[in-house]
Design an enzyme around this catalytic site. Sequence first.
Site, PDB file in Angstrom:
ATOM      1  N   GLU A  27       0.838  -1.177   0.021  1.00  0.00           N
ATOM      2  CA  GLU A  27       0.000   0.163   0.179  1.00  0.00           C
ATOM      3  C   GLU A  27       0.865   1.188  -0.113  1.00  0.00           C
ATOM      4  O   GLU A  27       1.983   1.418   0.466  1.00  0.00           O
ATOM      5  CB  GLU A  27      -1.008  -0.024   1.310  1.00  0.00           C
ATOM      6  CG  GLU A  27      -1.642   1.241   1.472  1.00  0.00           C
ATOM      7  CD  GLU A  27      -2.900   1.130   2.489  1.00  0.00           C
ATOM      8  OE1 GLU A  27      -3.098   0.078   3.162  1.00  0.00           O
ATOM      9  OE2 GLU A  27      -3.602   2.207   2.664  1.00  0.00           O
ATOM     10  N   ASN A  72      -6.585   1.625   2.778  1.00  0.00           N
ATOM     11  CA  ASN A  72      -7.430   3.070   2.842  1.00  0.00           C
ATOM     12  C   ASN A  72      -6.843   4.078   1.912  1.00  0.00           C
ATOM     13  O   ASN A  72      -7.577   4.825   1.567  1.00  0.00           O
ATOM     14  CB  ASN A  72      -7.126   3.627   4.405  1.00  0.00           C
ATOM     15  CG  ASN A  72      -7.631   2.559   5.331  1.00  0.00           C
ATOM     16  OD1 ASN A  72      -8.334   1.954   5.060  1.00  0.00           O
ATOM     17  ND2 ASN A  72      -7.197   2.718   6.605  1.00  0.00           N
ATOM     18  N   ASN A 172     -12.390  -0.780  -1.077  1.00  0.00           N
ATOM     19  CA  ASN A 172     -11.455  -1.322   0.354  1.00  0.00           C
ATOM     20  C   ASN A 172     -12.383  -0.742   1.544  1.00  0.00           C
ATOM     21  O   ASN A 172     -12.639   0.256   1.597  1.00  0.00           O
ATOM     22  CB  ASN A 172      -9.987  -0.668   0.501  1.00  0.00           C
ATOM     23  CG  ASN A 172      -9.377  -1.084   1.782  1.00  0.00           C
ATOM     24  OD1 ASN A 172      -8.996  -2.172   1.873  1.00  0.00           O
ATOM     25  ND2 ASN A 172      -9.308  -0.254   2.584  1.00  0.00           N
ATOM     26  N   GLU A 173     -12.783  -1.821   2.399  1.00  0.00           N
ATOM     27  CA  GLU A 173     -13.385  -1.489   3.738  1.00  0.00           C
ATOM     28  C   GLU A 173     -14.277  -0.302   3.718  1.00  0.00           C
ATOM     29  O   GLU A 173     -14.228   0.551   4.435  1.00  0.00           O
ATOM     30  CB  GLU A 173     -12.405  -1.130   4.866  1.00  0.00           C
ATOM     31  CG  GLU A 173     -11.225  -2.382   4.885  1.00  0.00           C
ATOM     32  CD  GLU A 173     -10.301  -2.300   6.267  1.00  0.00           C
ATOM     33  OE1 GLU A 173     -10.127  -0.898   6.740  1.00  0.00           O
ATOM     34  OE2 GLU A 173      -9.701  -3.264   6.567  1.00  0.00           O
ATOM     35  N   TYR A 244      -6.860  -8.275  12.150  1.00  0.00           N
ATOM     36  CA  TYR A 244      -5.721  -8.153  12.562  1.00  0.00           C
ATOM     37  C   TYR A 244      -5.941  -8.493  14.134  1.00  0.00           C
ATOM     38  O   TYR A 244      -6.713  -8.224  14.875  1.00  0.00           O
ATOM     39  CB  TYR A 244      -5.208  -6.713  12.601  1.00  0.00           C
ATOM     40  CG  TYR A 244      -5.082  -6.075  11.114  1.00  0.00           C
ATOM     41  CD1 TYR A 244      -4.030  -6.272  10.618  1.00  0.00           C
ATOM     42  CD2 TYR A 244      -6.040  -5.358  10.437  1.00  0.00           C
ATOM     43  CE1 TYR A 244      -3.635  -6.054   9.167  1.00  0.00           C
ATOM     44  CE2 TYR A 244      -5.823  -5.125   9.193  1.00  0.00           C
ATOM     45  CZ  TYR A 244      -4.597  -5.458   8.691  1.00  0.00           C
ATOM     46  OH  TYR A 244      -4.249  -4.907   7.289  1.00  0.00           O
ATOM     47  N   GLU A 292      -6.491  -8.875   4.149  1.00  0.00           N
ATOM     48  CA  GLU A 292      -5.876  -8.361   4.944  1.00  0.00           C
ATOM     49  C   GLU A 292      -5.752  -9.125   6.312  1.00  0.00           C
ATOM     50  O   GLU A 292      -6.956  -9.452   6.827  1.00  0.00           O
ATOM     51  CB  GLU A 292      -6.430  -6.931   5.252  1.00  0.00           C
ATOM     52  CG  GLU A 292      -6.134  -6.109   4.131  1.00  0.00           C
ATOM     53  CD  GLU A 292      -6.223  -4.441   4.552  1.00  0.00           C
ATOM     54  OE1 GLU A 292      -6.099  -4.212   5.591  1.00  0.00           O
ATOM     55  OE2 GLU A 292      -6.783  -3.659   3.695  1.00  0.00           O
ATOM     56  N   GLN A 350       1.430  -5.963   5.874  1.00  0.00           N
ATOM     57  CA  GLN A 350       1.568  -5.976   4.361  1.00  0.00           C
ATOM     58  C   GLN A 350       3.090  -6.626   4.000  1.00  0.00           C
ATOM     59  O   GLN A 350       3.321  -7.330   5.023  1.00  0.00           O
ATOM     60  CB  GLN A 350       1.696  -4.381   4.155  1.00  0.00           C
ATOM     61  CG  GLN A 350       0.336  -3.628   4.420  1.00  0.00           C
ATOM     62  CD  GLN A 350       0.194  -2.145   4.071  1.00  0.00           C
ATOM     63  OE1 GLN A 350       0.968  -1.965   3.450  1.00  0.00           O
ATOM     64  NE2 GLN A 350      -1.116  -1.616   4.282  1.00  0.00           N
TER      65      GLN A 350
HETATM   66  O1  AHR Z   1      -3.151  -2.547   6.445  1.00  0.00           O
HETATM   67  C1  AHR Z   1      -3.483  -1.415   7.079  1.00  0.00           C
HETATM   68  C2  AHR Z   1      -4.865  -0.881   7.050  1.00  0.00           C
HETATM   69  O2  AHR Z   1      -5.826  -1.681   7.550  1.00  0.00           O
HETATM   70  C3  AHR Z   1      -5.405  -0.753   5.431  1.00  0.00           C
HETATM   71  O3  AHR Z   1      -5.099   0.365   4.785  1.00  0.00           O
HETATM   72  C4  AHR Z   1      -6.723  -0.631   5.693  1.00  0.00           C
HETATM   73  O4  AHR Z   1      -7.640  -1.481   4.554  1.00  0.00           O
HETATM   74  C5  AHR Z   1      -7.021  -1.482   7.027  1.00  0.00           C
HETATM   75  O5  AHR Z   1      -7.721  -0.840   7.748  1.00  0.00           O
END
Ligand code: AHR
Length: 496
Positions: A27, A72, A172-173, A244, A292, A350
Amino acid sequence: MHTAHLTIDPAFRVAPVRRRTFGTFVEHLGRCVYTGIYEPGHPKADEDGFRRDVLDLTRELGVSTVRYPGGNFVSGYRWEDGVGPRERRPRRLDLAWHSTETNEVGIDEFVRWCAKAGVEPMMAVNLGTRGIEAALDLLEYCNHPSGTALSDLRAANGAKEPHGIKMWCLGNEMDAPWQTGHKTPREYGRLAAETARAMRMVDPGLELVACGSSSSSMPAFGTWEAEVLEETYDVVDYISCHAYYEEKDGDLGSFLACATDMEYFISSVVATADHVGARLKSRKKINISFDEWNIWYLSRFQNAAPPVDWPIAPPLLEDHYHLADAVAFGGLLITLLRNSDRVTAASLAQLVNVIAPIMTEPGRRAWRQTTFHPFAQASSLAAGDVLRVEQVSPMYETAEYGEVPLLHAVATHDGEATTLFAINRSTDQPLSLRIDARALGGARIVEATTLTDSDVYARNTADDPDRIAPRPNPGIQHDTMTVVLPPVSWNVIRLA
Ligand code: AHR
């Protein structure tokens, strides 16, 4: 010492090993692109300004696909800013990360980098501030052979051959309040469906990903997936999942069990997608792109002030992973493999510097974080079919997930070689694991490695890059087919 046993049988087949399980993510965020993959003044930079040391580590990591350019970031991105002569590319405010984007790297450079790294590019389109037209323009620019304004522009910019990008994320999201232009599920579902329909008019063979929830803890989780899929079911192939994990309040036992949440997440999204399919009387199955996933100390990031003065490529989200992170990470990877029947693509978020397995210093060294190793081993050794293992393991109590097995494992089998991937979640006891491989016709253990340390919080650094690395496991008993897994360890056991 705890004891456990498991049975490996080629009949316990889940699905083929999917190469796309080993995807990652680049990203425009912090130092992922600038001083990560790209640093023209670096002593190891190649003729395109790409860091050769990072390219080498990417190949060693065994990456299959790379998602780009966000995250993002994509929800405010104008892809046209990043093509053509560099001196004419505009600088823009990046609202997602409060940074200045120089656009020195854009789609053409990224695809060039992918070719050098030997990976498949996976593209996201901006459905935050933009929509169908910009997505179609980008698709034409990337994939149309020639003879139109945008395909000829690509050729004039130096990329005569089309980029041939197959897999596309529709935004995305888009459920998340932090996303520029976030939407209700109906608003997003309609826009994603119309964008997908238009993109398929250009190329019906594209593989398209609709945005699922940003995490399973979002208030609309479940409803979001159902409403988005009601709109998009016929025109997309995947729904995305993002997750995450971090150790909270010193609760290592719960943290090591975080794959339990990922299992729940996957089964909930599969159930939701299949429910929508049933209501629509469709035979089609929507699979998951877990695009992700990682360990991320998000609470540290949320408690930090955003960058001031819109810096260029500031250090952001630079988590330094320890052994326990790598073991929890290995558990997540095992869960992705165990669900290969429905999770058919995934992207570790990432690749470099930003919550990443590869770290760099600007102008200097690059090294492997602890999490590099489970990923690299699984990517190089998982082959053939994924096998469910039948295990009997002691359980332990966790504050977050209740009773959880100490052993978390999966196997792969390609007819000749069988590989078992396993973590021991015990924080203080080794686990003696007996393997019943009778169904493999007398297979023996040929190698066992373990990732462990006397200090579960030990890390790799530029000065001590190999403190945590896989080492031969001294605890193999060949006659009893037993391997002793140290406490808090990631293990790879090869049979042949
Ligand atoms: O990977 C970091 C961020 O986490 C990404 O930009 C977003 O899609 C997510 O919230």
